[in-house]
Design a protein around this motif. Sequence first.
Motif, PDB file in Angstrom:
ATOM      1  N   LYS A 137      64.180 -22.175  29.434  1.00 24.82           N
ATOM      2  CA  LYS A 137      63.292 -23.342  29.430  1.00 24.82           C
ATOM      3  C   LYS A 137      63.318 -24.052  28.077  1.00 24.82           C
ATOM      4  O   LYS A 137      63.340 -25.290  28.010  1.00 24.82           O
ATOM      5  N   VAL A 140      66.706 -26.174  27.959  1.00 27.21           N
ATOM      6  CA  VAL A 140      66.851 -27.373  28.799  1.00 27.21           C
ATOM      7  C   VAL A 140      65.669 -28.326  28.692  1.00 27.21           C
ATOM      8  O   VAL A 140      65.744 -29.458  29.186  1.00 27.21           O
ATOM      9  N   GLN A 141      64.588 -27.878  28.040  1.00 24.46           N
ATOM     10  CA  GLN A 141      63.445 -28.767  27.861  1.00 24.46           C
ATOM     11  C   GLN A 141      63.209 -29.103  26.383  1.00 24.46           C
ATOM     12  O   GLN A 141      62.182 -29.679  26.026  1.00 24.46           O
ATOM     13  N   THR A 146      66.653 -33.109  26.221  1.00 19.74           N
ATOM     14  CA  THR A 146      66.090 -34.153  27.077  1.00 19.74           C
ATOM     15  C   THR A 146      66.436 -35.548  26.571  1.00 19.74           C
ATOM     16  O   THR A 146      66.541 -36.490  27.364  1.00 19.74           O
ATOM     17  N   ASP A 151      67.524 -34.103  32.011  1.00 19.61           N
ATOM     18  CA  ASP A 151      67.294 -32.809  32.657  1.00 19.61           C
ATOM     19  C   ASP A 151      68.595 -32.375  33.300  1.00 19.61           C
ATOM     20  O   ASP A 151      69.594 -33.119  33.271  1.00 19.61           O
ATOM     21  N   TYR A 176      65.032 -24.249  39.050  1.00 17.31           N
ATOM     22  CA  TYR A 176      66.337 -23.875  38.500  1.00 17.31           C
ATOM     23  C   TYR A 176      66.999 -22.768  39.312  1.00 17.31           C
ATOM     24  O   TYR A 176      68.222 -22.714  39.405  1.00 17.31           O
TER      25      TYR A 176
END
Length: 224
Positions: A137, A140-141, A146, A151, A176
């Motif tokens: 997390k 990808v965040q 971002t 995303d 995911y």
Amino acid sequence: MLQPSTLKFLKDLSKNNNKPWFDAHRKQYEDAKKDFESFIQSVIDKYGLKDDTIRDQEAKKCVFRINRDIRFSKDKTPYKNNMGASINRGGRKSIFAGYYFHCEPGQSFVGGGIWMPMPPEMKKVRQEIDYCFDEFKKIVQSKKFTTVYGDLYKEEDISLSRVPAGFDKDHPAADYLKLKSWIAMQSLKDADLTAKDLVKKTITAFETLQPMVQFINRALDNVE
């Protein structure tokens, strides 16, 4: 940067996708192919300093053939309207996640990840996300991820309607875990392709993706 003539060839090919035209313009194709391979090699040479898993790759072995496989397709046009390169640890056809560049006027993008892995590899990636979701997390965040990619790609063509068996349907990583591919893409305008900073822009995109590529490949290192 890519030459404007490379984009022009692909635009012309999209309007004349047949063997007689292609044969008559083979010189333009060879020039476009050489230009694209030269660009990809520049990316490999520079980005290989940051990711040694792809350092020894050769552009000519990373670039896909322009001929389409039409055996099982209703579309019988013989050629792709794009040039693509997959830069992966172990080579273009390896099981590992890696990087991708897609050159197609009006539809170009840079990114990567892993596309439709086989069931053993898919299971391992899902398990790694399950076990280490906090880490995934964060990757990808993150603000950097971002900003470049937004995303992961989550459209219906690569996503299950339900969380796969063996995982809690209310799992915090459900979005995911449902994926069948884990890829990210940054769109490129035609003007980006002929800009002097294209190699730099591509390397920035790859650098941003590298933590996810490493995360996935860590899981695949344990595939039996």
